[in-house]
Each structure stands twice: as structure tokens, then as C-alpha cells.
Write an enzyme that holds these catalytic residues in place. Structure first.
Site, PDB file in Angstrom:
ATOM      1  N   HIS A   1      -7.572  -5.712   0.496  1.00 23.55           N
ATOM      2  CA  HIS A   1      -6.356  -4.914   0.513  1.00 23.55           C
ATOM      3  C   HIS A   1      -5.521  -5.248   1.751  1.00 23.55           C
ATOM      4  CE1 HIS A   1      -3.841  -1.466  -0.409  1.00 23.55           C
ATOM      5  NE2 HIS A   1      -4.028  -0.957   0.791  1.00 23.55           N
TER       6      HIS A   1
ATOM      7  N   GLU B   1      -9.320  -5.622  -3.791  1.00 23.91           N
ATOM      8  CA  GLU B   1      -8.663  -4.547  -3.064  1.00 23.91           C
ATOM      9  C   GLU B   1      -9.634  -3.597  -2.360  1.00 23.91           C
ATOM     10  OE1 GLU B   1      -5.499  -3.967  -2.574  1.00 23.91           O
ATOM     11  OE2 GLU B   1      -4.344  -4.944  -4.150  1.00 23.91           O
TER      12      GLU B   1
ATOM     13  N   SER C   1       0.842  -1.188   0.000  1.00 22.27           N
ATOM     14  CA  SER C   1       0.000   0.000   0.000  1.00 22.27           C
ATOM     15  C   SER C   1       0.885   1.250   0.000  1.00 22.27           C
ATOM     16  CB  SER C   1      -0.969  -0.052   1.181  1.00 22.27           C
ATOM     17  OG  SER C   1      -1.972   0.928   1.076  1.00 22.27           O
TER      18      SER C   1
END
Length: 515
Positions: free
Chosen positions: A429, A335, A219
């Protein structure tokens, strides 16, 4: 060093090893000499760990919004057996899948942690982990970042903190004026560079090879890896890069000029000061940290400052000016499930059509071919899918395409954790992290297949860190990315090489963004 390979049944062994490690007594280890003085860590089950090692001076007082300064030396032996405070941040809300235990937070937070199973004469590959959290949250340690299992697989593992939010990214005209490099902002990236320089100087003491460093992150940590690969200041500090779900091939703010529809980064710093009644840099440095943290409206992001970033990440890669290292890049199948508020998704086709008609205009017909919707029940999947691909999947394919001449390896992670929210979350995610670290054994509800996927994925990661190639004995062959065949490794219930990941969708979005 031989490459790591996946062994049948290792998942069960890994799980039992973790249990054994938790039961084994933790014993002190011989102090090591690092920048600043001697540190004493601890050992359990053959892996030594050193926690809370300073890699820069505390960035407080007059050092707030300055590039990291040299470590402040200490006398005697410093205990390195407890994780440091997190950098200042506003925690995730209760109930978030990303919520972690409440731990101390401080502006004094530039510390890192090391795990190693190497002997004193070893020269093992080094992996440096940069955490995610939108550059506003997170730290170098949560349970899933524990480096024990990767150390057992043959690397020296480093995790690190860095300044977040306004503390890590504020630009200001007075900061630019006082800088010998005529730059401001990007302090978080400078923290990464300082940590990597610390690794160059000190990691041999832990049995690591400073000439074989892989920087990896997820991320915002992956954003950071992408920026580090673009930054000339990071040249030579790492030899490989892994990005999990995040890149910065986007419009970026420029230091002192409005451009591409965005205000300058310095204007953001001036606006912050005005909102706090602090009309000078001196006054801003005197503002209590909690007031700065709570100030609304600050844009957290990197700046094209002419020093850390001489141009946008996109332009630097397009001109082949990035640091030329092999790359693994990829993203997850679902995600956006944990990143999108349910209230923001249209409930009916009627409302959905109004939104996409406005958004895609003349290219609406092509959008509909890429993300077809015929019923109300299909709206959510289309919205989450298009957001996923815009924000993550296309970014990672772009990274693979622009990397070169060194090879890039593309992946898609689709294993769904067997948790109560499995149907709602999917491969959400950040869900791949615990597999990359081979730490699924920390969660009792994981299944044998999760251990197998974790063993394979972490073996790919360790092989890549060792040689620049993820392949190894007993693993499905992973071909490097090329534009013609677009191979990618599918990391799911079945691990196999496939081709053309979401090609109609990504090709459409690439065309739409390049209008």
C-alpha cells in the site's frame, strides 16, 4: 502542449538529474503576488518551488471546526522556502514503513506547496496532490511527494495540508446550529475545496492553467478525491481526477440521525465532549489541542451532511450526480501486507475455517472458489487477498464502473521495490507513489527497471492531466474501462494492457456485499 512520452534510457538520466539537482545551488526567484501578499520562493535546476503558502486563515481558537476562512494578509515579502508544520496527528509507530522524520506539528497548518518549471506566461496543466494517512496522519510533503520531476515533465504541482482526525471531521449539534449551511463535520473536505479555490485564483502566477486542474491522491487522499468528485461544492474546481488505492463506496454516517447501523456524526461529537468533560461547543474549543488529539474512540470519516455531501458517495455516483470528469483509478497487488497485523491472521486451516464460515455463511462455497485454501501455508495469501479486494480492488473497479459519461482508466500496480523486505511486502500500500511522482532516483537501491516503470507511470499521469487521456507516443496503449472487456493497465515489471482484473474474486465480493 505536446503529450509526454516515455524515452528509452530516461531512467538513467532521471537518476543523474536528481543527483545534479541536489548539488546545484538553490537561488531566490522573483517574488509573486498571491492571496495575502508577496511570496519569495527558490529555484534549483530550472524548477522553482514555493513552500508553506497559506491558503486559509489558521483554524485555531474560535475558528476551530469552522469552514476555512480567508487568508490573513501580511506585509512585505513572505519567505516561501520552508515546508510548514504538519497538521496535528499521532505519528506512525517506530518501525512502520510509513514512518517519516519527526517534524513540527500544529493546529495552524493550512498551507500548500508549489513546484513549477513554467515561464511567467505559461499555461501548464496543474496537478493538486492530496496525501494519505487514513485522514488521521500525513502531510503535503514527504520526500516522495517532491514535485520537481513532475514539474520537469510539464505540470505545475501543488501539494496541500488539511485538518486531520477530530480537527477535520468532528460534527456536533452546536456546530450544526451555528453553521449558515446547517452542517458540521467534513472540515477536511472543505480544506481541500479551499485549496482548489486558491488554485483557481492564484495558480496562473506560477504558470499554471486554472481551467486545467487534476486532483489526485493516494489512500485517504484518494478517498478525498472520490468525495470531491461527489460533492457539489467542488463542481468546476478540477477537470480530471486520479485515485490511487481508495474510494468511499461504503456506508457513511449521517449528520443527525442513526442510519444503516451507524450512530449519527453529531452523536460522535457529543460523546467526545462527554469523554473530555466538555459539555458545550465553547468548552470543546477551549480544550487544549493535545487533549483532543489523545481522546480515544473518535470516528474519523466523512458525513452525509446535506451540504458537502447531500447523499452517500455511492448514491451520488449511481444517480450520475457526481462531477463528470475523466478518472484514473487503481490499486496495488499487495495492499494489505503493511496494513495487517501478523497476529490477526489465522495460523492454521482450522482457525481460518472457523473465521470464514462465520463471515461468509451461506456464501462460503462461493468464497472458497474465489479464495481457495488447501494448506496452512496458503492461509495468509487468502486472508490478505480477500482483505485487499474488499478494501481496495473492488472499490476502484466500482469507481471505474460508476464514472460516466466521462471515461475511466483502471490500473493495477505490481512492481515490487527492490528493498530488503521485498518478499514480505510485495507491491504494498502506497508503494506506487514514488513511481507516480517519478522520484525513484531518490533511493539509491532502485534498479534500472524501477526508473523505467516510474518514467512510464508518471508520463501516463502527466498526459492525463494535460488532455484527459493517459496515452502518448512511446507508451503502451491504455484503453478506457468498459464493463464488457474490463481492460486495465498492468503497471509492473512489464507494462501492458490486460483484461478482467481478479474478476472471480471481485464479482463474488460484489455479490456478497449486495445481498
Amino acid at each position: 502542449m505536446p503529450r509526454i512520452h516515455a524515452a528509452v534510457g530516461l531512467a538513467v538520466v532521471v537518476g543523474s538529474c536528481l543527483t545534479f539537482a541536489a548539488q546545484e545551488a538553490i537561488t531566490p526567484v522573483k517574488p509573486l503576488k498571491v492571496d495575502g501578499g508577496l511570496i519569495a520562493g527558490a529555484s534549483a535546476n530550472g524548477v522553482s518551488s514555493y513552500k508553506g503558502i497559506p491558503f486559509a486563515a489558521p483554524p485555531v481558537g474560535g475558528l476551530r471546526w469552522k469552514a476555512p476562512q480567508a487568508v490573513v494578509p501580511w506585509q512585505g515579502v513572505r519567505k516561501a522556502d520552508a515546508f510548514p508544520a504538519q497538521c496535528l496527528q499521532i505519528p506512525y509507530p517506530a518501525g512502520s514503513v510509513y514512518t517519516t522524520a519527526d517534524v513540527p506539528k500544529s493546529e495552524d497548518c493550512l498551507y500548500l506547496n508549489v513546484w513549477s518549471a513554467a515561464t511567467a506566461t505559461g499555461k501548464r496543466p496543474v496537478m493538486v496532490w492530496i496525501h494519505g494517512g487514513a485522514w488521521t496522519r500525513g502531510s503535503g510533503y514527504t520526500e516522495q511527494y517532491d514535485g520537481t520531476e513532475l514539474a520537469r515533465k510539464g505540470v505545475v504541482l501543488v501539494t496541500t495540508n488539511y485538518r486531520l482526525g477530530v480537527f477535520g471531521f468532528m460534527a456536533h449539534p452546536e456546530l450544526t446550529a451555528e453553521s449558515p449551511n446547517h452542517s458540521s463535520g467534513n472540515y477536511a473536505i472543505l480544506d481541500h475545496i479551499a485549496a482548489l479555490r486558491w488554485v483557481q485564483k492564484n495558480i496562473a502566477a506560477f504558470g499554471g492553467d486554472p481551467a486545467n486542474v487534476t486532483v489526485f491522491g493516494e489512500s485517504a487522499g484518494s478517498w478525498s478525491v472520490n468525495v470531491l468528485q461527489a460533492s457539489p461544492l467542488a463542481k468546476g474546481l478540477f477537470q480530471r481526477a486520479i485515485g490511487e488505492s481508495g474510494a468511499q463506496y461504503i456506508r457513511l454516517a449521517y449528520l443527525s440521525q442513526d442510519r444503516d447501523g451507524q450512530p449519527s456524526a453529531e452523536a460522535g461529537g457529543l460523546a467526545l465532549g462527554k469523554s473530555l468533560g466538555a459539555d458545550s461547543l465553547k468548552a470543546l474549543r477551549e480544550v487544549p489541542a493535545d487533549r483532543l488529539l489523545a481522546a480515544p474512540g473518535f470516528r474519523t470519516g466523512v458525513t452525509v451532511d446535506g451540504w458537502v455531501l447531500p447523499d452517500t458517495v455511492t448514491n451520488l455516483f449511481a444517480q450520475h450526480k457526481q462531477n463528470d470528469v475523466p478518472v484514473i483509478a487503481g490499486s496495488n497487488a499487495n495492499e494489505m501486507t503493511t496494513l495487517t497485523a501478523a497476529a490477526s491472521i489465522p495460523k492454521t486451516i482450522y482457525d481460518y475455517r472457523r473465521r470464514v464460515t462465520t463471515q461468509y455463511g451461506a456464501m462460503l462455497q462461493e468464497y472458497d472458489l474465489a479464495y481457495p485454501v488447501k494448506t496452512d501455508a496458503e492461509v495468509r495469501e487468502a486472508v490478505l487477498g480477500s482483505q485487499r479486494d474488499t478494501t481496495f480492488t473492488l472499490q476502484m473497479r466500482t469507481w471505474a464502473r460508476l464514472n460516466g459519461p466521462s471515461k475511466a482508466y483502471l490500473y493495477s500496480f505490481s512492481r515490487v521495490q527492490p528493498r530488503p523486505e521485498a518478499k514480505e511486502y510485495g507491491a504494498f500500500h502506497g508503494s506506487e507513489i514514488v513511481y507516480a511522482f517519478n522520484n525513484v532516483g531518490m533511493r539509491s537501491w532502485m534498479q534500472d527497471i524501477d526508473h523505467r516503470v516510474a518514467d512510464v507511470m508518471s508520463s501516463y499521469w502527466v498526459n492525463f492531466a494535460t488532455t484527459g487521456d493517459p496515452n502518448g507516443r512511446g507508451l503502451p496503449r491504455w484503453a478506457p474501462y468498459d464493463v464488457a472487456g474490463e481492460p486495465y493497465m498492468s503497471l509492473g515489471d512489464t507494462v501492458q494492457l490486460r483484461n478482467h482484473l481478479l474478476k472471480p474474486q471481485l464479482d463474488f465480493l460484489e455479490k456478497f456485499q449486495g445481498r
